[in-house]
Write a protein that holds these residues in place. Structure first.
Motif, mmCIF file in Angstrom:
data_model
loop_
_atom_site.group_PDB
_atom_site.id
_atom_site.type_symbol
_atom_site.label_atom_id
_atom_site.label_comp_id
_atom_site.label_asym_id
_atom_site.label_seq_id
_atom_site.Cartn_x
_atom_site.Cartn_y
_atom_site.Cartn_z
ATOM 1 N N ASN A 161 0.872 -1.141 0.113
ATOM 2 C CA ASN A 161 -0.033 0.065 -0.025
ATOM 3 C C ASN A 161 0.811 1.283 0.067
ATOM 4 O O ASN A 161 0.725 2.305 -0.791
ATOM 5 C CB ASN A 161 -0.718 0.099 1.239
ATOM 6 N N ALA A 162 2.182 1.327 0.920
ATOM 7 C CA ALA A 162 3.017 2.542 0.736
ATOM 8 C C ALA A 162 3.763 2.551 -0.453
ATOM 9 O O ALA A 162 3.775 3.615 -0.863
ATOM 10 C CB ALA A 162 3.870 2.279 1.928
ATOM 11 N N LEU A 163 4.174 1.453 -0.981
ATOM 12 C CA LEU A 163 4.473 1.636 -2.497
ATOM 13 C C LEU A 163 3.641 2.121 -3.438
ATOM 14 O O LEU A 163 4.288 2.800 -4.267
ATOM 15 C CB LEU A 163 5.322 0.077 -2.718
ATOM 16 N N TYR A 164 2.661 1.666 -3.597
ATOM 17 C CA TYR A 164 1.417 2.143 -4.411
ATOM 18 C C TYR A 164 1.228 3.766 -4.102
ATOM 19 O O TYR A 164 1.289 4.449 -5.250
ATOM 20 C CB TYR A 164 0.335 1.477 -4.402
ATOM 21 N N MET A 165 1.037 4.210 -2.870
ATOM 22 C CA MET A 165 1.228 5.628 -2.704
ATOM 23 C C MET A 165 2.087 6.500 -3.074
ATOM 24 O O MET A 165 2.120 7.398 -3.637
ATOM 25 C CB MET A 165 0.575 5.913 -1.028
ATOM 26 N N GLN A 166 3.480 5.697 -2.949
ATOM 27 C CA GLN A 166 4.600 6.550 -3.374
ATOM 28 C C GLN A 166 4.552 6.628 -4.967
ATOM 29 O O GLN A 166 4.785 7.650 -5.363
ATOM 30 C CB GLN A 166 5.918 5.816 -3.001
ATOM 31 N N SER A 167 4.111 5.591 -5.567
ATOM 32 C CA SER A 167 4.311 5.637 -7.197
ATOM 33 C C SER A 167 3.064 6.739 -7.498
ATOM 34 O O SER A 167 3.443 7.371 -8.403
ATOM 35 C CB SER A 167 3.916 4.408 -7.513
ATOM 36 N N GLN A 168 1.964 6.806 -6.869
ATOM 37 C CA GLN A 168 1.095 7.860 -7.044
ATOM 38 C C GLN A 168 1.594 9.283 -6.995
ATOM 39 O O GLN A 168 1.079 10.001 -7.847
ATOM 40 C CB GLN A 168 -0.384 7.346 -6.351
ATOM 41 N N ASP A 169 2.089 9.357 -5.974
ATOM 42 C CA ASP A 169 2.530 10.765 -5.652
ATOM 43 C C ASP A 169 3.807 11.101 -6.620
ATOM 44 O O ASP A 169 3.599 12.139 -7.243
ATOM 45 C CB ASP A 169 3.308 10.692 -4.151
ATOM 46 N N ALA A 170 4.462 10.127 -6.957
ATOM 47 C CA ALA A 170 5.555 10.531 -7.927
ATOM 48 C C ALA A 170 4.964 10.632 -9.170
ATOM 49 O O ALA A 170 5.346 11.587 -10.177
ATOM 50 C CB ALA A 170 6.492 9.198 -8.160
ATOM 51 N N GLN A 171 3.930 9.976 -9.795
ATOM 52 C CA GLN A 171 3.216 10.360 -11.024
ATOM 53 C C GLN A 171 2.554 11.424 -10.942
ATOM 54 O O GLN A 171 2.432 12.360 -11.964
ATOM 55 C CB GLN A 171 2.354 8.967 -11.255
ATOM 56 N N SER A 204 2.167 16.980 -12.606
ATOM 57 C CA SER A 204 2.146 18.680 -12.299
ATOM 58 C C SER A 204 3.379 19.373 -12.590
ATOM 59 O O SER A 204 3.434 20.358 -13.097
ATOM 60 C CB SER A 204 1.782 18.869 -10.573
ATOM 61 N N GLY A 205 4.478 18.580 -12.632
ATOM 62 C CA GLY A 205 5.633 19.300 -13.012
ATOM 63 C C GLY A 205 5.667 19.413 -14.601
ATOM 64 O O GLY A 205 6.328 20.553 -15.077
ATOM 65 N N THR A 206 5.341 18.580 -15.359
ATOM 66 C CA THR A 206 5.283 18.860 -16.604
ATOM 67 C C THR A 206 4.228 19.847 -17.068
ATOM 68 O O THR A 206 4.327 20.390 -18.205
ATOM 69 C CB THR A 206 4.656 17.442 -17.259
#
Length: 170
Positions: free
Chosen positions: A149-159, A164-166
């Protein structure tokens, strides 16, 4: 007496007049080893080495829809152990599960498959991996539990950060 029966009113899910079940459901149908490979390329010399091998573990989660309401999830674990610059062992395991969904919104299936799916499969894959390493003549490799679950949340935050950066650079 009728007050004793909820009929799903508290969850907002009520059965249809024709008796059809409209409540969402997800479940593990089956789990299995899809692929398992153990390599011990430097036997028997590797057993004479007294140094503990350095172990590198890599994970990957993939899946696909295999039926109308059925998805296959594959937890791939690759382990490479080296000692004194020589390979002690290599293990590749693809452990899979079939998950069935009923009345689950499409946008909720992927989060389930990337969090709950691997959480359910991992203990069994961990055991298969430990047994393979032990059967190869090495001490069993016991992987630490993983918070999918934490890994999924990290990947969602990174995406979302990349999105938003793009958008900010445009």
């Amino acid at each position: 007496m009728a007050d004793d029966f909820d009929f799903g009113a508290s969850t907002g899910q009520t059965p249809l007049a024709n008796g059809a079940d409209t409540s969402p459901a997800a479940g593990l149908i089956s789990q299995y080893i899809k692929d398992l490979s153990f390599e011990n390329p430097n036997a028997p010399a590797v057993y004479q080495n007294q140094n503990a091998p350095a172990v590198d573990v890599q994970f990957n989660i993939g899946g696909s829809q295999v039926g109308d309401e059925v998805h296959e999830l594959i937890l791939k674990i690759e382990v490479r152990a080296e000692s004194d610059g020589k390979v002690a062992f290599i293990v590749d395991l693809s452990y899979a599960g079939l998950f069935g969904f009923r009345n689950v919104p499409a946008d909720q299936i992927q989060p389930f498959l990337l969090t709950e799916g691997p959480r359910l499969l991992f203990p069994f894959a961990r055991r298969v991996l430990a047994d393979a390493v032990r059967d190869g003549g090495f001490p069993p490799l016991l992987l630490e539990p993983i918070d999918f679950n934490a890994l999924y949340m990290q990947s969602q935050d990174a995406q979302s950060g990349q999105t938003s950066g793009t958008m900010g650079q445009a």
